[in-house]
Scaffold this active site. Sequence first.
Site, PDB file in Angstrom:
ATOM      1  N   ALA A   1       6.856  23.013 -49.836  1.00 46.31           N
ATOM      2  CA  ALA A   1       6.610  22.140 -50.982  1.00 46.31           C
ATOM      3  C   ALA A   1       5.130  22.274 -51.327  1.00 46.31           C
ATOM      4  CB  ALA A   1       6.965  20.708 -50.615  1.00 46.31           C
TER       5      ALA A   1
ATOM      6  N   GLU B   1       5.551  20.967 -41.114  1.00 46.37           N
ATOM      7  CA  GLU B   1       5.195  19.684 -41.750  1.00 46.37           C
ATOM      8  C   GLU B   1       4.347  18.783 -40.853  1.00 46.37           C
ATOM      9  OE1 GLU B   1       8.050  21.217 -42.153  1.00 46.37           O
ATOM     10  OE2 GLU B   1       8.871  20.868 -44.144  1.00 46.37           O
TER      11      GLU B   1
ATOM     12  N   GLY C   1       9.479  23.254 -46.861  1.00 48.28           N
ATOM     13  CA  GLY C   1      10.541  23.159 -47.875  1.00 48.28           C
ATOM     14  C   GLY C   1      11.145  24.517 -48.219  1.00 48.28           C
TER      15      GLY C   1
ATOM     16  N   GLU D   1      13.630  25.094 -45.554  1.00 43.54           N
ATOM     17  CA  GLU D   1      14.713  24.126 -45.803  1.00 43.54           C
ATOM     18  C   GLU D   1      15.623  24.609 -46.937  1.00 43.54           C
ATOM     19  OE1 GLU D   1      11.871  20.752 -46.048  1.00 43.54           O
ATOM     20  OE2 GLU D   1      13.238  19.791 -44.633  1.00 43.54           O
TER      21      GLU D   1
HETATM   22  N1  DAK Z   1       1.416  24.392 -51.332  1.00 43.29           N
HETATM   23  C1  DAK Z   1       0.445  24.681 -52.249  1.00 43.29           C
HETATM   24  N2  DAK Z   1      -0.253  25.827 -52.236  1.00 43.29           N
HETATM   25  C2  DAK Z   1      -0.009  26.714 -51.261  1.00 43.29           C
HETATM   26  C3  DAK Z   1       0.988  26.477 -50.267  1.00 43.29           C
HETATM   27  C4  DAK Z   1       1.725  25.240 -50.348  1.00 43.29           C
HETATM   28  N3  DAK Z   1       2.700  24.951 -49.480  1.00 43.29           N
HETATM   29  N4  DAK Z   1       1.004  27.538 -49.432  1.00 43.29           N
HETATM   30  C5  DAK Z   1       0.074  28.390 -49.890  1.00 43.29           C
HETATM   31  N5  DAK Z   1      -0.526  27.904 -51.001  1.00 43.29           N
HETATM   32  C6  DAK Z   1      -1.596  28.508 -51.796  1.00 43.29           C
HETATM   33  C7  DAK Z   1      -2.918  28.446 -51.059  1.00 43.29           C
HETATM   34  O1  DAK Z   1      -3.542  27.188 -51.240  1.00 43.29           O
HETATM   35  C8  DAK Z   1      -3.674  29.574 -51.744  1.00 43.29           C
HETATM   36  O2  DAK Z   1      -4.129  29.109 -52.998  1.00 43.29           O
HETATM   37  P1  DAK Z   1      -5.615  29.494 -53.541  1.00 43.29           P
HETATM   38  O3  DAK Z   1      -6.548  28.983 -52.519  1.00 43.29           O
HETATM   39  O4  DAK Z   1      -5.590  31.012 -53.632  1.00 43.29           O
HETATM   40  O5  DAK Z   1      -5.693  28.814 -54.865  1.00 43.29           O
HETATM   41  C9  DAK Z   1      -2.595  30.597 -51.997  1.00 43.29           C
HETATM   42  O6  DAK Z   1      -1.354  29.895 -51.944  1.00 43.29           O
HETATM   43  C10 DAK Z   1      -2.538  31.707 -50.956  1.00 43.29           C
HETATM   44  O7  DAK Z   1      -2.467  31.087 -49.692  1.00 43.29           O
HETATM   45  P2  DAK Z   1      -3.515  31.393 -48.515  1.00 43.29           P
HETATM   46  O8  DAK Z   1      -4.835  31.831 -49.056  1.00 43.29           O
HETATM   47  O9  DAK Z   1      -3.499  30.228 -47.589  1.00 43.29           O
HETATM   48  O10 DAK Z   1      -2.803  32.666 -47.849  1.00 43.29           O
HETATM   49  P3  DAK Z   1      -2.862  33.116 -46.322  1.00 43.29           P
HETATM   50  O11 DAK Z   1      -2.213  34.457 -46.273  1.00 43.29           O
HETATM   51  O12 DAK Z   1      -4.251  32.978 -45.750  1.00 43.29           O
HETATM   52  O13 DAK Z   1      -1.934  32.080 -45.549  1.00 43.29           O
HETATM   53  C11 DAK Z   1       0.030  30.717 -45.213  1.00 43.29           C
HETATM   54  C12 DAK Z   1      -0.579  32.017 -45.844  1.00 43.29           C
HETATM   55  C13 DAK Z   1       1.496  30.637 -45.704  1.00 43.29           C
HETATM   56  C14 DAK Z   1       0.019  30.835 -43.685  1.00 43.29           C
HETATM   57  C15 DAK Z   1      -0.807  29.515 -45.681  1.00 43.29           C
HETATM   58  O14 DAK Z   1      -0.932  29.573 -47.102  1.00 43.29           O
HETATM   59  C16 DAK Z   1      -0.181  28.194 -45.318  1.00 43.29           C
HETATM   60  O15 DAK Z   1      -0.251  27.769 -44.157  1.00 43.29           O
HETATM   61  N6  DAK Z   1       0.406  27.522 -46.319  1.00 43.29           N
HETATM   62  C17 DAK Z   1       0.952  26.204 -46.152  1.00 43.29           C
HETATM   63  C18 DAK Z   1       2.268  26.267 -45.426  1.00 43.29           C
HETATM   64  C19 DAK Z   1       2.854  24.894 -45.191  1.00 43.29           C
HETATM   65  O16 DAK Z   1       2.232  24.042 -44.512  1.00 43.29           O
HETATM   66  N7  DAK Z   1       4.017  24.646 -45.719  1.00 43.29           N
HETATM   67  C20 DAK Z   1       4.689  23.374 -45.592  1.00 43.29           C
HETATM   68  C21 DAK Z   1       4.305  22.530 -46.766  1.00 43.29           C
HETATM   69  S1  DAK Z   1       4.900  20.870 -46.552  1.00 43.29           S
HETATM   70  C22 DAK Z   1       9.708  15.881 -49.357  1.00 43.29           C
HETATM   71  C23 DAK Z   1      10.570  16.693 -48.680  1.00 43.29           C
HETATM   72  C24 DAK Z   1      10.105  17.895 -48.189  1.00 43.29           C
HETATM   73  C25 DAK Z   1       8.786  18.267 -48.311  1.00 43.29           C
HETATM   74  C26 DAK Z   1       7.931  17.450 -48.997  1.00 43.29           C
HETATM   75  C27 DAK Z   1       8.392  16.240 -49.530  1.00 43.29           C
HETATM   76  N8  DAK Z   1      10.139  14.581 -49.809  1.00 43.29           N
HETATM   77  C28 DAK Z   1      11.451  14.142 -49.339  1.00 43.29           C
HETATM   78  C29 DAK Z   1       9.380  13.833 -50.732  1.00 43.29           C
HETATM   79  C30 DAK Z   1       8.332  19.511 -47.759  1.00 43.29           C
HETATM   80  C31 DAK Z   1       7.056  19.617 -47.349  1.00 43.29           C
HETATM   81  C32 DAK Z   1       6.481  20.934 -47.103  1.00 43.29           C
HETATM   82  O17 DAK Z   1       7.055  21.978 -47.306  1.00 43.29           O
END
Ligand code: DAK
Length: 260
Positions: A66, A134, A111, A114
Amino acid sequence: MTETYVTFQKEGAIATITIDRPKALNALNPEVLGQLAAALRQAREDREVRGVILTGAGGKAFVAGADIASMVDMPPERGLEFAELGLSTLQLIEDMPKPVVAAINGFALGGGLELALACDMIYATPKSRMGLPEVTLGIMPGFGGTQRLARLIGRNRAKELVFTGDKVDAATAKAYGIVQEVVEEDQLMAHCKAVLGRIAAVGPVAVGQCKRSINKGCDLALDAGLAVEKMAFMSLFSTADKKEGMKAFLEKRKADFKGE
Ligand code: DAK
């Protein structure tokens, strides 16, 4: 004008839905989810479509989760809308009486994983990494991750992944039973199309009932699951496809299923 974040392409009986927001590694914000839901409805309604591939553009990610930027300051009421949009979008996949496969090429996190877990099969390239990170953000999986992952791979393995937030590679995900096959990057789409092509050749109403029977029945006690299967089975006896499939066998020819 709203940007296009999701594309829909049809090739014969197979629709490919691509999440196309590579700058943010295809992260799911409300616009992306809204467009994804619309594409899934289009696939569901199109009678020619007998299988769907869900994938991510850019070569680096399926979906990295997400969208954290859009959630960081999200007030609770918007959070609820976001949750409902996400959950109903995943439900569209599960309820669609057609197979939906996830083609993962890169990160499938939070997400994103998921979303893949709501699909019927998952195929992934060797470089793919997946997990539910998460807890590293102080939240927990909220698009069904704790439920679908535990049902798929067992409680303790799911707990290990969910509690640590670890990312695993495709081979490990296959060993855990998350991924069905690990497929080289240049073969991924062809592999998904080949699997869906084989499914497109069999009775579509039957496939839809098999999907429903497995999805609904597996969450029930065996007796209740068997009752779900029995009703689904009986419903197929009134279809033209059943008549055609059996007649074709007896006449030693290939069946021409109409999905009726
Ligand atoms: N959201 C927003 N932007 C993201 C992102 C994300 N999940 N993942 C990556 N990006 C963006 C980065 O911020 C970066 O943007 P700029 O800085 O270039 O503007 C760009 O994508 C490239 O990412 P990186 O520079 O970080 O690339 P790397 O190769 O260094 O790293 C990575 C790749 C995938 C390991 C890293 O980007 C990372 O750790 N990303 C976050 C992964 C993560 O934590 N995902 C889980 C998100 S939480 C809900 C239900 C479900 C959910 C939410 C609410 N409700 C019931 C309300 C679900 C929550 C989630 O999924």
